[in-house]
Each structure stands twice: as structure tokens, then as C-alpha cells.
Design an enzyme around this catalytic site. Structure first.
Site, PDB file in Angstrom:
ATOM      1  N   SER A 132      52.924  39.611  46.768  1.00 43.02           N
ATOM      2  CA  SER A 132      54.089  38.790  46.462  1.00 43.02           C
ATOM      3  C   SER A 132      54.665  38.190  47.754  1.00 43.02           C
ATOM      4  CB  SER A 132      55.126  39.643  45.712  1.00 43.02           C
ATOM      5  OG  SER A 132      56.160  38.855  45.199  1.00 43.02           O
ATOM      6  N   ASP A 161      48.695  38.217  44.516  1.00 40.87           N
ATOM      7  CA  ASP A 161      49.709  37.411  43.834  1.00 40.87           C
ATOM      8  C   ASP A 161      50.781  36.919  44.815  1.00 40.87           C
ATOM      9  OD1 ASP A 161      49.628  36.412  41.273  1.00 40.87           O
ATOM     10  OD2 ASP A 161      51.134  37.767  40.472  1.00 40.87           O
ATOM     11  N   HIS A 237      52.562  40.418  37.441  1.00 43.47           N
ATOM     12  CA  HIS A 237      52.816  40.348  38.871  1.00 43.47           C
ATOM     13  C   HIS A 237      52.986  41.725  39.512  1.00 43.47           C
ATOM     14  CE1 HIS A 237      54.155  38.464  42.574  1.00 43.47           C
ATOM     15  NE2 HIS A 237      55.299  39.121  42.538  1.00 43.47           N
TER      16      HIS A 237
END
Length: 310
Positions: A132, A161, A237
Site C-alpha cells: 500500500s 498493492d 487490499h
């Protein structure tokens, strides 16, 4: 190292726990020879000279939330160093870029003091990655944003991600994406793993956790050769985190992002894909990585995307 296109590859057990016994160790930033930030280290216990993987956590998450993932990677013969870069942070990642560089520079001198006897870090075989916001930070360090340099050279880069802000045109500073194909200027192999559900809203009150325009697709599009891109179709996610993530943030991790019922398949896939990639570009053994591409039916979940730019 460019992967060879060998015929009929056999996928190793990268998605299962490896052959090394492992331990998880916390290192505070206030001890002798202390690192710049607190660390969580997953390491093999058997004697050896092991490659390193510096792994950066996602936004407002704790490094401990990745314990199962980093132990999986360590069980295949890698030392994983996961710093706690912050507990509270605004949109700007400049401090994280500086902290990551400082930790990298500390590794060669300080890491061995906190490892089991006869376990040696091979600082010439070093990968950088993150999830992330941590994925964005890893790319920013690789791109030498803010004129950041490190004493050690990275040979591989991983974004799990990765997210560069809220939307195209709403990137958080400093922006990483340029929206020019293959424009990233770094000299290392890259792996980008995406979540098929990351670009979808969990509920109307919150934005997607990995919005289109600033997510894995865009990062992969800008990577130079050699680069790999795998997207797990029905997973979200945060589905590579531990099954149990404690505290308010840990409980919220099940509520904020669209997710699959079980995290285990995504965690196994992410761990196995990282292991295969690290074997290819740190250990010059690309058989398992090629096998993911050529035999996706053997991975523990359904892949929406399989791309390689080599």
C-alpha cells in the site's frame, strides 16, 4: 538476470512453509547499536548466509500485522526486516523515505548483532518492498526521490498493492507515478502484486483502498524491464495481513477495505510469489517464477492478471 524460458517448469512449494525453522524478533530503537526505527525481524535459525528483504508496512498499519507473511518468506531462506516507520502520519511520505534510507544504511553494520548465532545477512543480495503506502515508499526510495541515496544497492523491488494517493491528480506528496509508460528510472527487477477487489468500495462511506488511477496497474505500466505483474481476482487490499490483527486498527482492517472471507489464500499467494521472485533475482533461479506465469492453475487462488515485461 533475465528469466530463461525453460520448458515444462515444475512449481516448487513456495506457497507452503519452507524448510527453514524461523523466529520473529523485535528490536527496539533505544537499544545499543539500535536501528533508526523499531524493527520486526523474521529470520531462519539454521546457519547460513541469507539474502535480505526490507519490507515496509501499509498506511497506519503495524509491522506485526504481517507476521505470518514475513515468517513464510523467511522459512524459504531469507531474512526479512520490517520496520515500524510511524504510528500516526499525514499524507506526505517524505519522512518514511528518509527513514527507509537510514535503516538501509544501518543494515550492514547493525543487523548481524540481532541475528541468531551463525546466521549472516548477505547485504549484496538485497530487495526492497512494501504494501500500500509502503509500496509507494519503496518505489520512491528506488527512484531516489528527495535525492535519497543508500550505502547498499537494491537488486529487486516489490510493490504489494501499491497506492500513490486518492485518485489520478490527487497523488500524495511526493508523487511517484508519472503516467508515462516504462518511465521509472531504476536499475532493478520489479514485481507488482495487485488485489482485484482493491479498487472497489467496501461501503458508500469510504473510498476504495486501492483506487484506479493510482494503483498496481499504473505502477506496473511505468516499470522498466524486467517487471512482473500478478493480480489476485477475488481478494482485497488487506487480505495478505495476519488472520488476527489486534487493536482498533486491527479490527478496522476487516471493515475498511472490500475483502474475501479468508485471508489465508491471498497471504499464501503473496508470500509464494515474493519467494519465487526473490529466488529469480537474488539467487538467479527463475524456475518457480516462470512456473507461476506458465502454470497459474497451481497457485492457491484465481489470478485475474498475469503479465511480464522482460
Amino acid at each position: 538476470m533475465h528469466p530463461s524460458h525453460s520448458s515444462a517448469p515444475i512449481l516448487a512449494d513456495d506457497f507452503e512453509t519452507g524448510n527453514f525453522t524461523t523466529q520473529l524478533q523485535r528490536v527496539d530503537s533505544a537499544v545499543n547499536f539500535s536501528p533508526p526505527k523499531p524493527l520486526l525481524i523474521a529470520t531462519p535459525l539454521e546457519a547460513g548466509n541469507f539474502p535480505l528483504f526490507l519490507y515496509l508496512h501499509g498506511y497506519l498499519l503495524y509491522n506485526s500485522f504481517y507476521s505470518q507473511l514475513i515468517l513464510h518468506i523467511a522459512s524459504h531462506g531469507f531474512i526479512v526486516v520490517a520496520p515500524q516507520l510511524y504510528t500516526v502520519a499525514g499524507p506526505d511520505i517524505s519522512n518514511e523515505i528518509g527513514s527507509t534510507a537510514a535503516i538501509t544504511n544501518w543494515l550492514a553494520e547493525g543487523l548481524s548483532k540481532f541475528l541468531p548465532p551463525n546466521v549472516k545477512p548477505n547485504c549484496s543480495k538485497l530487495a526492497l518492498g512494501g504494501h500500500s503506502r509502503g509500496g509507494k515508499t519503496a518505489f520512491a526510495v528506488a527512484l531516489k526521490k528527495l535525492n535519497t541515496t543508500t550505502n547498499l544497492k537494491f537488486s529487486a523491488l516489490i510493490g504489494i498493492d501499491p497506492v500513490d494517493g486518492m485518485d489520478r491528480g490527487k497523488q500524495t506528496p511526493p508523487p511517484v507515478l508519472t503516467y508515462k509508460p516504462h518511465s521509472f528510472d531504476f536499475d532493478m527487477a520489479s514485481l507488482v502484486i495487485g488485489s482485484g477487489l482493491g479498487e472497489l468500495k467496501k461501503n458508500p462511506l469510504f473510498p476504495p483502498c486501492a483506487p484506479k488511477g493510482v494503483n498496481h496497474e499504473d505502477f506496473f505500466d511505468e516499470c522498466p524491464k524486467p517487471s512482473w505483474h500478478f493480480v489476485a481476482r477475488n481478494y482485497g487490499h488487506l487480505d495478505m495481513l495476519d488472520d488476527e490483527t489486534k487493536g482498533i486498527i486491527g479490527k478496522a482492517s476487516y471493515c475498511l477495505c472490500k475483502n474475501e472471507e479468508s485471508r489465508k489464500p491471498m497471504r499464501r499467494f503473496v508470500g509464494g510469489a515474493i519467494v519465487a521472485f526473490l529466488k529469480a533475482y537474488l539467487l538467479a533461479d527463475d524456475r518457480d517464477l516462470i512456473a507461476i506465469r506458465d502454470r497459474p492453475q497451481n497457485v492457491p487462488l484465481d489470478l485475474k492478471t498475469i503479465e511480464c515485461y522482460v
